[in-house]
Write an enzyme that holds these catalytic residues in place. Structure first.
Site, short mmCIF file in Angstrom:
data_model
loop_
_atom_site.label_atom_id
_atom_site.label_comp_id
_atom_site.label_asym_id
_atom_site.label_seq_id
_atom_site.Cartn_x
_atom_site.Cartn_y
_atom_site.Cartn_z
N LYS A 1 0.83 -1.21 0.00
CA LYS A 1 0.00 0.00 0.00
C LYS A 1 0.87 1.26 0.00
O LYS A 1 0.63 2.18 -0.77
CB LYS A 1 -0.94 0.00 1.21
CG LYS A 1 -2.06 -1.03 1.09
CD LYS A 1 -2.91 -1.08 2.34
CE LYS A 1 -4.02 -2.10 2.21
NZ LYS A 1 -4.88 -2.14 3.41
N SER B 1 -0.85 0.72 6.00
CA SER B 1 -1.24 -0.08 7.15
C SER B 1 -2.24 -1.13 6.72
O SER B 1 -3.06 -0.90 5.83
CB SER B 1 -1.85 0.83 8.23
OG SER B 1 -2.14 0.10 9.40
N ASP B 2 -2.16 -2.30 7.34
CA ASP B 2 -3.14 -3.34 7.10
C ASP B 2 -3.31 -4.14 8.39
O ASP B 2 -2.39 -4.23 9.19
CB ASP B 2 -2.72 -4.27 5.97
CG ASP B 2 -3.90 -5.08 5.46
OD1 ASP B 2 -4.70 -4.52 4.69
OD2 ASP B 2 -4.03 -6.25 5.85
N GLN B 3 -4.50 -4.69 8.56
CA GLN B 3 -4.83 -5.37 9.81
C GLN B 3 -5.63 -6.62 9.56
O GLN B 3 -6.46 -6.67 8.64
CB GLN B 3 -5.64 -4.40 10.68
CG GLN B 3 -6.01 -4.93 12.04
CD GLN B 3 -6.80 -3.91 12.82
OE1 GLN B 3 -7.93 -3.59 12.47
NE2 GLN B 3 -6.21 -3.37 13.87
#
Length: 193
Positions: A54, A69-71
């Site tokens: 990203k 950011s990724d979750q």
């Protein structure tokens, strides 16, 4: 890098609100990223890869520090996504009742001037109360958490679902660990103070 532009590689209104807490100007960019997990990819590897992708996918015309950011939400060793329907939200919350679930967040900071990317992982545990089906249905009806991994919004009524929260940064639970982001920014010579 002199006076870099800070860019958030996310269209999430929740991440935008979190980043606004730092009171620094930033721009928003829409990342290009296929979020399909790789075969046998661990949750930690997945969120790191996606956060980096990203951050590195955004095209900007000036020297920038781009935040990706990724979750994922882990329940009983499985990744749980957004419910999208009321029935699925109730099902997810029933499975989480009395359990501890873990949110794993990958964070990346891409320096376009240097062509380098730093990345880290942060985790946050949510300890659920023992909940009845009626309590869960009431919660889902009131807050409609259909676009939230784990089927709750901790910044709202979702707080009533928990016994306790465990982690270093409550922002991690919403998807952007600010304490770790400040560390990454400091390494790039960008101070928020």
């Amino acid at each position: 890098m002199k006076n870099p532009t800070l860019v958030l590689a996310s269209t999430s209104p929740y991440r935008r609100t979190i980043l606004e807490k730092l009171m620094v100007p930033f721009e928003i960019a829409s990342p290009e990223c296929d979020e399909t997990p790789g075969e046998n990819e661990s949750p930690q590897d997945l969120v790191l890869r996606l956060a980096k992708t990203k951050a590195e996918s955004c095209r900007v015309s000036e020297p920038s520090l781009i935040i990706g950011s990724d979750q994922v939400c882990i329940v009983n060793n499985r990744i749980v996504g957004k419910p999208l329907t009321k029935e699925k939200a109730i099902e997810q919350l029933l499975a989480q009742s009395g359990q501890t679930i873990t949110f794993i967040t990958g964070l990346a900071l891409h320096n376009t001037g240097k062509g380098t990317t730093q990345s880290v992982i942060d985790t946050f545990d949510v300890h659920f109360r023992q909940l009845s089906r009626k309590q869960i249905e009431t919660y889902v009806d009131k807050e409609q958490p259909l676009n939230c991994a784990g089927s709750f919004m901790c910044e709202g009524l979702g707080i009533a679902l928990f016994e306790r929260l465990t982690g270093d940064d409550p922002n991690t639970l919403i998807g952007l660990p600010l304490i770790k982001l400040i560390d990454l920014l400091n390494r790039e010579g960008f101070s928020v103070l």
